[in-house]
Design an enzyme around this catalytic site. Structure first.
Site, PDB file in Angstrom:
ATOM      1  N   ASN A  92     -10.256  -0.762  -0.587  1.00 11.45           N
ATOM      2  CA  ASN A  92      -8.814  -0.590  -0.476  1.00 11.45           C
ATOM      3  C   ASN A  92      -8.165  -1.156  -1.739  1.00 11.45           C
ATOM      4  O   ASN A  92      -8.220  -2.361  -1.974  1.00 11.45           O
ATOM      5  CB  ASN A  92      -8.335  -1.334   0.783  1.00 11.45           C
ATOM      6  CG  ASN A  92      -6.828  -1.264   0.985  1.00 11.45           C
ATOM      7  OD1 ASN A  92      -6.090  -0.810   0.115  1.00 11.45           O
ATOM      8  ND2 ASN A  92      -6.373  -1.736   2.138  1.00 11.45           N
ATOM      9  N   CYS A 123       0.817  -1.232   0.000  1.00  7.06           N
ATOM     10  CA  CYS A 123       0.000   0.000   0.000  1.00  7.06           C
ATOM     11  C   CYS A 123       0.842   1.270   0.000  1.00  7.06           C
ATOM     12  O   CYS A 123       0.334   2.350  -0.308  1.00  7.06           O
ATOM     13  CB  CYS A 123      -0.927   0.005   1.205  1.00  7.06           C
ATOM     14  SG  CYS A 123      -1.954  -1.454   1.284  1.00  7.06           S
ATOM     15  N   HIS A 131      -3.936   6.977   2.345  1.00 11.33           N
ATOM     16  CA  HIS A 131      -4.217   5.643   1.802  1.00 11.33           C
ATOM     17  C   HIS A 131      -5.629   5.246   2.220  1.00 11.33           C
ATOM     18  O   HIS A 131      -6.021   5.419   3.375  1.00 11.33           O
ATOM     19  CB  HIS A 131      -3.176   4.653   2.327  1.00 11.33           C
ATOM     20  CG  HIS A 131      -3.529   3.226   2.034  1.00 11.33           C
ATOM     21  ND1 HIS A 131      -3.909   2.811   0.780  1.00 11.33           N
ATOM     22  CD2 HIS A 131      -3.574   2.135   2.835  1.00 11.33           C
ATOM     23  CE1 HIS A 131      -4.172   1.513   0.824  1.00 11.33           C
ATOM     24  NE2 HIS A 131      -3.980   1.075   2.059  1.00 11.33           N
TER      25      HIS A 131
HETATM   26  O1  UT7 Z   1      -4.072  -1.533   3.325  1.00  7.64           O
HETATM   27  C1  UT7 Z   1      -3.303  -1.357   4.483  1.00  7.64           C
HETATM   28  C2  UT7 Z   1      -3.384  -2.425   5.441  1.00  7.64           C
HETATM   29  N1  UT7 Z   1      -4.682  -2.814   5.900  1.00  7.64           N
HETATM   30  C3  UT7 Z   1      -5.352  -2.113   6.809  1.00  7.64           C
HETATM   31  O2  UT7 Z   1      -4.999  -1.009   7.126  1.00  7.64           O
HETATM   32  C4  UT7 Z   1      -6.511  -2.787   7.484  1.00  7.64           C
HETATM   33  C5  UT7 Z   1      -6.494  -2.470   8.953  1.00  7.64           C
HETATM   34  N2  UT7 Z   1      -7.509  -3.169   9.729  1.00  7.64           N
HETATM   35  C6  UT7 Z   1      -8.840  -2.915   9.617  1.00  7.64           C
HETATM   36  O3  UT7 Z   1      -9.257  -2.102   8.783  1.00  7.64           O
HETATM   37  C7  UT7 Z   1      -9.770  -3.599  10.580  1.00  7.64           C
HETATM   38  O4  UT7 Z   1      -9.021  -4.247  11.563  1.00  7.64           O
HETATM   39  C8  UT7 Z   1     -10.750  -4.612   9.900  1.00  7.64           C
HETATM   40  C9  UT7 Z   1     -11.761  -3.858   9.074  1.00  7.64           C
HETATM   41  C10 UT7 Z   1      -9.947  -5.582   9.043  1.00  7.64           C
HETATM   42  C11 UT7 Z   1     -11.498  -5.396  10.973  1.00  7.64           C
HETATM   43  O5  UT7 Z   1     -12.184  -4.503  11.829  1.00  7.64           O
HETATM   44  P1  UT7 Z   1     -12.099  -4.686  13.427  1.00  7.64           P
HETATM   45  O6  UT7 Z   1     -12.944  -3.641  14.008  1.00  7.64           O
HETATM   46  O7  UT7 Z   1     -10.640  -4.706  13.782  1.00  7.64           O
HETATM   47  O8  UT7 Z   1     -12.806  -6.078  13.631  1.00  7.64           O
HETATM   48  P2  UT7 Z   1     -12.193  -7.407  14.293  1.00  7.64           P
HETATM   49  O9  UT7 Z   1     -11.183  -8.021  13.379  1.00  7.64           O
HETATM   50  O10 UT7 Z   1     -11.791  -7.107  15.702  1.00  7.64           O
HETATM   51  O11 UT7 Z   1     -13.470  -8.318  14.313  1.00  7.64           O
HETATM   52  C12 UT7 Z   1     -14.625  -8.025  15.129  1.00  7.64           C
HETATM   53  C13 UT7 Z   1     -15.647  -9.112  14.898  1.00  7.64           C
HETATM   54  C14 UT7 Z   1     -15.094 -10.524  14.998  1.00  7.64           C
HETATM   55  O12 UT7 Z   1     -16.072 -11.348  15.590  1.00  7.64           O
HETATM   56  P3  UT7 Z   1     -15.969 -11.731  17.152  1.00  7.64           P
HETATM   57  O13 UT7 Z   1     -14.641 -12.418  17.317  1.00  7.64           O
HETATM   58  O14 UT7 Z   1     -16.050 -10.415  17.884  1.00  7.64           O
HETATM   59  O15 UT7 Z   1     -17.160 -12.612  17.354  1.00  7.64           O
HETATM   60  C15 UT7 Z   1     -14.934 -10.933  13.565  1.00  7.64           C
HETATM   61  O16 UT7 Z   1     -15.019 -12.329  13.372  1.00  7.64           O
HETATM   62  O17 UT7 Z   1     -16.202  -8.996  13.580  1.00  7.64           O
HETATM   63  C16 UT7 Z   1     -16.106 -10.255  12.910  1.00  7.64           C
HETATM   64  N3  UT7 Z   1     -15.914  -9.980  11.479  1.00  7.64           N
HETATM   65  C17 UT7 Z   1     -16.932  -9.807  10.634  1.00  7.64           C
HETATM   66  N4  UT7 Z   1     -18.253  -9.802  10.783  1.00  7.64           N
HETATM   67  C18 UT7 Z   1     -19.020  -9.565   9.702  1.00  7.64           C
HETATM   68  C19 UT7 Z   1     -14.735  -9.864  10.813  1.00  7.64           C
HETATM   69  N5  UT7 Z   1     -14.990  -9.615   9.531  1.00  7.64           N
HETATM   70  C20 UT7 Z   1     -16.329  -9.565   9.373  1.00  7.64           C
HETATM   71  C21 UT7 Z   1     -17.183  -9.336   8.281  1.00  7.64           C
HETATM   72  N6  UT7 Z   1     -18.512  -9.338   8.486  1.00  7.64           N
HETATM   73  N7  UT7 Z   1     -16.710  -9.089   7.043  1.00  7.64           N
END
Ligand code: UT7
Length: 335
Positions: free
Chosen positions: A290, A120, A259
Site C-alpha cells: 500500500n 490514500c 486503491h
Molecule cells: O490505505 C487505506 C487504509 N488502510 C486499509 O484499507 C487497511 C484495511 N485493513 C486491513 O487491510 C486489514 O484489517 C489488516 C490487513 C490490517 C488486518 O487483517 P485482519 O484480517 O483484519 O486481521 P486482524 O487485525 O483481525 O488480526 C487477526 C490476527 C490477530 O491475532 P489474534 O488477535 O486473532 O490472535 C492479529 O494480532 O492476526 C494477527 N496479526 C498478525 N499475525 C501475523 C496482525 N498482524 C499480523 C501480522 N502477522 N503481520
C-alpha cells in the site's frame, strides 16, 4: 457529470509515469524483524513484497522521477506546466511544499504548485482539483502526482501495520481538451471517523517531544478491521455513483484501478458491483504494498506500460483512506 456543450473546456489525461525505489523488502525479510510470516501476509493482504526508498531518497525525488516519465509520455515540456499538485502524507518537510521542490527539479519555470493532504484518497482529490482549474480556463497543463515515503512513518515494531506499506510515486499530465477526458467524479470525507487512521503527532496538536517519541505518535495508527469494513462499503457505493454519473454501465468499464490497500478489499468491492468486475481490476499491491497517495497513479502508469490501458479506454478509479476520505473518478484515457 460534466455535460457536453459547445465551447466548454474539458480536462483529459495525456500522459502517465511512475517510479519505485530499487530496494525490495520481502515478507520473509519482515519475518526477521517482527512476529509474522509470508503466509499470513499473503493470505490476509495479498502483499508479497514492497519497495523501500534509500535513506537519502525523498518523496520529492520519487515524485520528480514519476513526473519526468509522465511529461515524456505526454510530449509536454517542463516549462509548459502551469500547476503542480503533489498528493502526499509524507512530504519532504511540513513546508515548503514538495510541489516546490519538484518544480525546481524539473525546471517548471511557469508553474505554481502545492501539496494536498488526503492520505490514500489524495491523488483522486488532486486530480479533481486540477480538473476544476483546467475546466475554469485558468490552467492549461497540470502535473498531478501521488508520492509517498511511507517507510518514514511506519512503526517497524508493529506487525499490524508495518507489513502493509511501501514507497513509490505515480504522476499524470492533465491538459485542457476539446473532448471530455474526466467523465465524472465524486469525493467525500467523514471527519467524525478521523481517529480510525491517523498520524497523531508532527502537527500542532502534538509537537515533537520526548513524550510523543515515547508514545510512538510519529507513526501511522490504524484500526485495521474498522477501516476494512468502511473501505469496502464506501468504495463500492462510490464506484456505482461515478459510473452512473458518467452515463455508463460497468460493462463499459475497460479497467478498474482501485486503491491498492488489500486484495481482500478489492475482491469484496468487485463482488458488490454488477457484472464480473474482478478480472477488470488492476492489482499491483502484491509487488508494491500500500503506497497510499501513490497507489492509484503508480497502478495507472504501470497498467499503461503493460498494455492494460489504451487510448479511449474507460477507466474507473476508486480510493479510500484516512480522514476518513474517499473518491471515485471515471476517465476516458487519452481521448
Ligand atoms: O490505505 C487505506 C487504509 N488502510 C486499509 O484499507 C487497511 C484495511 N485493513 C486491513 O487491510 C486489514 O484489517 C489488516 C490487513 C490490517 C488486518 O487483517 P485482519 O484480517 O483484519 O486481521 P486482524 O487485525 O483481525 O488480526 C487477526 C490476527 C490477530 O491475532 P489474534 O488477535 O486473532 O490472535 C492479529 O494480532 O492476526 C494477527 N496479526 C498478525 N499475525 C501475523 C496482525 N498482524 C499480523 C501480522 N502477522 N503481520
Amino acid at each position: 457529470m460534466h455535460a457536453m456543450s459547445n465551447g466548454k473546456i474539458y480536462a483529459a489525461i495525456r500522459g502517465a509515469g511512475h517510479y519505485a525505489p530499487e530496494r525490495v523488502l520481502t515478507n520473509d525479510d519482515l519475518a526477521k524483524v517482527v512476529e509474522t510470516n509470508d503466509e499470513w501476509i499473503r493470505t490476509r493482504t495479498g502483499i508479497s513484497q514492497r519497495r523501500i526508498a534509500r535513506p537519502d531518497e525523498y518523496t520529492s525525488d520519487m515524485a520528480t522521477a514519476a513526473a519526468r516519465m509522465a511529461l515524456a509520455d505526454a510530449g509536454v515540456a517542463p516549462d509548459e506546466v502551469d500547476l503542480i499538485v503533489v498528493a502526499t502524507c509524507t512530504p519532504d518537510m511540513i513546508f515548503p511544499a514538495t510541489a516546490c521542490l519538484v518544480q525546481n527539479a524539473l525546471g517548471c519555470t511557469h508553474a505554481y504548485g502545492f501539496d494536498l493532504s488526503s492520505a490514500c484518497s489524495g491523488f483522486l482529490m488532486a486530480l479533481e482539483t486540477a480538473t476544476g482549474a483546467i475546466e475554469s480556463g485558468r490552467v492549461r497543463t497540470a502535473l498531478v502526482i501521488g508520492a509517498e515515503k511511507l517507510s518514514s512513518i511506519t512503526d517497524w515494531t508493529k506487525r499490524e501495520t508495518c507489513v502493509l506499506f511501501g514507497d513509490g510515486a505515480g504522476a499524470v499530465v492533465v491538459q485542457a481538451s476539446e473532448r471530455p477526458g474526466i467523465l465524472s467524479s465524486q469525493m467525500g470525507v467523514d471527519g467524525a471517523l478521523a481517529d480510525m487512521l491517523s498520524l497523531p503527532a508532527s502537527g500542532c496538536r502534538h509537537p515533537a517531544s520526548e513524550q510523543t517519541l515515547a508514545d510512538r505518535l510519529h507513526y501511522v495508527h490504524m484500526s485495521g478491521g474498522k477501516t476494512f469494513k468502511s473501505a469496502v462499503r464506501v468504495m463500492a457505493d462510490t464506484a456505482v455513483q461515478v459510473v452512473r454519473d458518467a452515463g455508463l454501465t460497468f460493462d463499459d468499464i475497460d479497467l478498474m484501478v482501485p486503491h491498492q490497500a488489500n486484495l481482500r478489499i478489492i475482491e469484496a468491492v468487485a463482488a458488490r458491483l454488477e457484472g464480473d468486475l474482478l478480472p477488470k481490476c488492476f492489482v499491483n499491491l502484491d509487488r508494491f504494498g500500500n503506497t497510499s497517495g501513490a497507489s492509484i497513479p503508480l497502478a495507472l502508469s504501470e497498467a499503461q506500460t503493460l498494455g492494460r490501458i489504451k487510448p479511449h479506454d474507460k477507466v474507473l478509479m476508486v480510493a479510500f483512506g484516512g480522514g476518513l476520505s474517499w473518491g471515485g473518478i471515471v476517465v476516458e484515457w487519452k481521448p
